[in-house]
Design a protein around this motif. Structure first.
Motif, PDB file in Angstrom:
ATOM      1  N   SER A 207       0.825  -1.215   0.000  1.00  0.00           N
ATOM      2  CA  SER A 207       0.000   0.000   0.000  1.00  0.00           C
ATOM      3  C   SER A 207       0.851   1.254   0.000  1.00  0.00           C
ATOM      4  O   SER A 207       0.386   2.323  -0.419  1.00  0.00           O
ATOM      5  N   TYR A 208       2.088   1.137   0.480  1.00  0.00           N
ATOM      6  CA  TYR A 208       2.999   2.288   0.531  1.00  0.00           C
ATOM      7  C   TYR A 208       4.194   2.110  -0.411  1.00  0.00           C
ATOM      8  O   TYR A 208       5.203   2.781  -0.267  1.00  0.00           O
ATOM      9  N   GLU A 209       4.009   1.163  -1.359  1.00  0.00           N
ATOM     10  CA  GLU A 209       5.024   0.905  -2.378  1.00  0.00           C
ATOM     11  C   GLU A 209       6.390   0.618  -1.754  1.00  0.00           C
ATOM     12  O   GLU A 209       7.430   1.111  -2.198  1.00  0.00           O
ATOM     13  N   LYS A 210       6.361  -0.193  -0.706  1.00  0.00           N
ATOM     14  CA  LYS A 210       7.584  -0.618  -0.039  1.00  0.00           C
ATOM     15  C   LYS A 210       7.660  -2.136  -0.022  1.00  0.00           C
ATOM     16  O   LYS A 210       6.663  -2.824  -0.300  1.00  0.00           O
ATOM     17  N   LYS A 211       8.793  -2.652   0.309  1.00  0.00           N
ATOM     18  CA  LYS A 211       8.989  -4.102   0.366  1.00  0.00           C
ATOM     19  C   LYS A 211       9.371  -4.505   1.777  1.00  0.00           C
ATOM     20  O   LYS A 211      10.286  -3.913   2.374  1.00  0.00           O
ATOM     21  N   LEU A 212       8.684  -5.497   2.289  1.00  0.00           N
ATOM     22  CA  LEU A 212       8.937  -5.958   3.651  1.00  0.00           C
ATOM     23  C   LEU A 212      10.292  -6.662   3.715  1.00  0.00           C
ATOM     24  O   LEU A 212      10.567  -7.552   2.912  1.00  0.00           O
TER      25      LEU A 212
ATOM     26  N   LEU B 101       6.609   3.327   9.166  1.00  0.00           N
ATOM     27  CA  LEU B 101       5.498   3.999   8.490  1.00  0.00           C
ATOM     28  C   LEU B 101       4.799   5.025   9.374  1.00  0.00           C
ATOM     29  O   LEU B 101       4.154   5.945   8.875  1.00  0.00           O
ATOM     30  N   ASN B 102       4.881   4.847  10.701  1.00  0.00           N
ATOM     31  CA  ASN B 102       4.231   5.773  11.648  1.00  0.00           C
ATOM     32  C   ASN B 102       2.742   5.936  11.348  1.00  0.00           C
ATOM     33  O   ASN B 102       2.208   7.050  11.287  1.00  0.00           O
ATOM     34  N   LEU B 103       2.069   4.817  11.148  1.00  0.00           N
ATOM     35  CA  LEU B 103       0.650   4.842  10.806  1.00  0.00           C
ATOM     36  C   LEU B 103      -0.207   5.272  11.989  1.00  0.00           C
ATOM     37  O   LEU B 103       0.044   4.871  13.133  1.00  0.00           O
ATOM     38  N   SER B 104      -1.220   6.076  11.731  1.00  0.00           N
ATOM     39  CA  SER B 104      -2.187   6.442  12.767  1.00  0.00           C
ATOM     40  C   SER B 104      -3.122   5.256  13.021  1.00  0.00           C
ATOM     41  O   SER B 104      -3.228   4.328  12.197  1.00  0.00           O
ATOM     42  N   LYS B 105      -3.812   5.287  14.153  1.00  0.00           N
ATOM     43  CA  LYS B 105      -4.774   4.216  14.454  1.00  0.00           C
ATOM     44  C   LYS B 105      -5.867   4.172  13.399  1.00  0.00           C
ATOM     45  O   LYS B 105      -6.335   3.085  13.011  1.00  0.00           O
ATOM     46  N   LYS B 106      -6.307   5.331  12.920  1.00  0.00           N
ATOM     47  CA  LYS B 106      -7.365   5.347  11.908  1.00  0.00           C
ATOM     48  C   LYS B 106      -6.889   4.709  10.610  1.00  0.00           C
ATOM     49  O   LYS B 106      -7.641   3.973   9.954  1.00  0.00           O
TER      50      LYS B 106
ATOM     51  N   VAL C 259      -4.176  -7.504  12.347  1.00  0.00           N
ATOM     52  CA  VAL C 259      -3.645  -6.340  13.065  1.00  0.00           C
ATOM     53  C   VAL C 259      -2.164  -6.526  13.359  1.00  0.00           C
ATOM     54  O   VAL C 259      -1.363  -5.585  13.234  1.00  0.00           O
ATOM     55  N   ALA C 260      -1.767  -7.752  13.723  1.00  0.00           N
ATOM     56  CA  ALA C 260      -0.347  -8.024  13.971  1.00  0.00           C
ATOM     57  C   ALA C 260       0.473  -7.805  12.711  1.00  0.00           C
ATOM     58  O   ALA C 260       1.576  -7.236  12.758  1.00  0.00           O
ATOM     59  N   GLY C 261      -0.035  -8.240  11.555  1.00  0.00           N
ATOM     60  CA  GLY C 261       0.682  -8.070  10.304  1.00  0.00           C
ATOM     61  C   GLY C 261       0.839  -6.610   9.910  1.00  0.00           C
ATOM     62  O   GLY C 261       1.908  -6.180   9.446  1.00  0.00           O
ATOM     63  N   ILE C 262      -0.226  -5.830  10.113  1.00  0.00           N
ATOM     64  CA  ILE C 262      -0.158  -4.396   9.819  1.00  0.00           C
ATOM     65  C   ILE C 262       0.859  -3.721  10.725  1.00  0.00           C
ATOM     66  O   ILE C 262       1.665  -2.885  10.280  1.00  0.00           O
ATOM     67  N   GLU C 263       0.861  -4.091  12.007  1.00  0.00           N
ATOM     68  CA  GLU C 263       1.818  -3.501  12.945  1.00  0.00           C
ATOM     69  C   GLU C 263       3.246  -3.938  12.621  1.00  0.00           C
ATOM     70  O   GLU C 263       4.201  -3.156  12.778  1.00  0.00           O
ATOM     71  N   LEU C 264       3.388  -5.156  12.157  1.00  0.00           N
ATOM     72  CA  LEU C 264       4.707  -5.647  11.754  1.00  0.00           C
ATOM     73  C   LEU C 264       5.294  -4.758  10.655  1.00  0.00           C
ATOM     74  O   LEU C 264       6.447  -4.303  10.741  1.00  0.00           O
ATOM     75  N   ALA C 265       4.496  -4.495   9.624  1.00  0.00           N
ATOM     76  CA  ALA C 265       4.960  -3.625   8.535  1.00  0.00           C
ATOM     77  C   ALA C 265       5.170  -2.198   9.025  1.00  0.00           C
ATOM     78  O   ALA C 265       6.138  -1.525   8.631  1.00  0.00           O
ATOM     79  N   ASN C 266       4.286  -1.739   9.886  1.00  0.00           N
ATOM     80  CA  ASN C 266       4.387  -0.375  10.417  1.00  0.00           C
ATOM     81  C   ASN C 266       5.721  -0.158  11.130  1.00  0.00           C
ATOM     82  O   ASN C 266       6.388   0.875  10.945  1.00  0.00           O
ATOM     83  N   ILE C 267       6.151  -1.138  11.916  1.00  0.00           N
ATOM     84  CA  ILE C 267       7.393  -1.002  12.670  1.00  0.00           C
ATOM     85  C   ILE C 267       8.607  -1.218  11.772  1.00  0.00           C
ATOM     86  O   ILE C 267       9.553  -0.411  11.770  1.00  0.00           O
ATOM     87  N   LEU C 268       8.599  -2.285  10.999  1.00  0.00           N
ATOM     88  CA  LEU C 268       9.770  -2.601  10.182  1.00  0.00           C
ATOM     89  C   LEU C 268      10.054  -1.528   9.132  1.00  0.00           C
ATOM     90  O   LEU C 268      11.217  -1.271   8.792  1.00  0.00           O
ATOM     91  N   LEU C 269       9.002  -0.889   8.627  1.00  0.00           N
ATOM     92  CA  LEU C 269       9.169   0.083   7.544  1.00  0.00           C
ATOM     93  C   LEU C 269       9.076   1.531   8.019  1.00  0.00           C
ATOM     94  O   LEU C 269       9.069   2.449   7.195  1.00  0.00           O
TER      95      LEU C 269
ATOM     96  N   ALA D 205      -6.825   1.081  11.110  1.00  0.00           N
ATOM     97  CA  ALA D 205      -8.207   0.593  11.109  1.00  0.00           C
ATOM     98  C   ALA D 205      -8.724   0.415   9.691  1.00  0.00           C
ATOM     99  O   ALA D 205      -9.431  -0.564   9.387  1.00  0.00           O
ATOM    100  N   PHE D 206      -8.393   1.351   8.806  1.00  0.00           N
ATOM    101  CA  PHE D 206      -8.851   1.241   7.423  1.00  0.00           C
ATOM    102  C   PHE D 206      -8.188   0.059   6.719  1.00  0.00           C
ATOM    103  O   PHE D 206      -8.847  -0.726   6.026  1.00  0.00           O
ATOM    104  N   LEU D 207      -6.880  -0.080   6.908  1.00  0.00           N
ATOM    105  CA  LEU D 207      -6.170  -1.199   6.291  1.00  0.00           C
ATOM    106  C   LEU D 207      -6.717  -2.539   6.795  1.00  0.00           C
ATOM    107  O   LEU D 207      -6.958  -3.466   6.006  1.00  0.00           O
ATOM    108  N   ALA D 208      -6.923  -2.628   8.101  1.00  0.00           N
ATOM    109  CA  ALA D 208      -7.414  -3.876   8.691  1.00  0.00           C
ATOM    110  C   ALA D 208      -8.832  -4.188   8.232  1.00  0.00           C
ATOM    111  O   ALA D 208      -9.160  -5.341   7.918  1.00  0.00           O
TER     112      ALA D 208
END
Length: 304
Positions: free
Chosen positions: A72-77, A114-119, A102-112, A122-125
């Motif tokens: 979704s952010y044109e990045k590679k895990l 991304l500093n994603l907001s909760k909202k 939710v764990a998978g989204i948080e995994l990408a958020n931390i590794l990449l 929520a949309f991605l999940a």
């Protein structure tokens, strides 16, 4: 990108609470935990008898959600090693698939980074799960009332919930796809209006922590319980006995087959003990609301 080991903790959840179908959810203090070792060979290991069968899956839901987020952010895990444990069962109506997403989204958020907001999470999940009732309380914690239409998501978050719960978990599983197959495609207009009014009163009662009124509305649900209850063993009998023992009421947890009973402060433990004697075909646990949602913590090692 993050290189140090870390762990992701995602709460279980109970969804619907009767007439709050596909909208209302409550996080529970049972957790899916993913221990992450970044920049290690790509491997996911599920630990424990309950999760062991998932080791046969090459592309599990955690990895799918992480890759979806990265894409979704044109990045590679980056490669990483995952060790997964859980304190709640799968396919019982406790949000196991939502927790994995939710764990998978948080995994990408931390590794990449991304500093994603909760909202945004929520949309991605919700995009992956296709409804928000389990994934959003797993992100926010507490009680959530949410709207999702495929293009946007809106949530009212109630972090503090004054209730205790008893989970009644049967041996059998009930997959969401099968359970949803029991639901009608249409409701007559007058029934839909009545069902929506019941749901509205449920939400109002929850916001006021009026669990007696909320339980009354749970008993009146027209959206899904009349169609799903046939798949839940001894549902009516167990619910009636729980109320007789002091619970406010009960509902099918998510798509079932687990049942969640709602109880006043300091009453759940005694009700749990008595129900265990009366219904030996169920496993009973006293649980409480989780107020934090998904949590990430540093750790010295990602290995178990």
């Amino acid at each position: 990108m993050k290189a140090e080991p870390f762990s992701i903790h995602v709460p279980a959840s109970t969804a619907n609470l009767g007439p709050g179908f596909d909208s209302v959810g409550l996080a529970l203090n049972r957790y899916l935990t993913v221990h992450v070792q970044p920049y290690a060979p790509r491997k996911t290991t599920f630990h424990g008898e309950e999760l062991n069968a998932l080791n046969k899956e090459e592309n599990n839901l955690i990895v799918q959600a992480a890759n979806f987020t990265a894409d979704s952010y044109e990045k590679k895990l980056p490669p990483c090693q995952l060790d997964v444990v859980s304190t709640f069962p799968t396919s019982k109506g406790m949000g196991s698939s939502a927790a994995a997403i939710v764990a998978g989204i948080e995994l990408a958020n931390i590794l990449l980074d991304l500093n994603l907001s909760k909202k945004t999470k929520a949309f991605l999940a919700s995009s992956l799960e296709e409804h928000p009732d389990n994934v959003i309380p797993a992100i926010f914690g507490g009680l959530t009332i949410s709207f999702y239409n495929g293009q946007e998501v809106e949530t009212v978050h109630v972090p503090d919930v004054a209730v205790e719960m008893i989970l009644a978990i049967p041996d059998g599983v009930l997959h969401t796809k099968h359970s949803r197959g029991s639901l009608p495609n249409l409701l007559p207009f007058n029934k839909a209006v009545e069902a929506s009014a019941i749901s509205n009163v449920l939400v109002a009662a929850l916001l006021k922590n009026d669990w007696k009124k909320a339980a009354d509305m749970m008993n009146r649900d027209l959206f899904h319980e009349p169609f799903r209850s046939k798949w839940v063993p001894m549902y009516a009998e167990l619910k009636q006995k729980a109320v007789a023992l002091g619970a406010y009421g009960a509902a099918i947890s998510g798509s079932g087959p687990a049942i969640v009973c709602f109880a006043p402060h300091q009453k759940a433990a005694s009700i749990t003990e008595q129900l265990s004697l009366l219904f030996p075909q169920y496993h009973f646990e006293t649980v409480f609301p989780d107020r934090k949602g998904v949590v990430v913590e540093k750790c010295l090692s990602a290995a178990l």
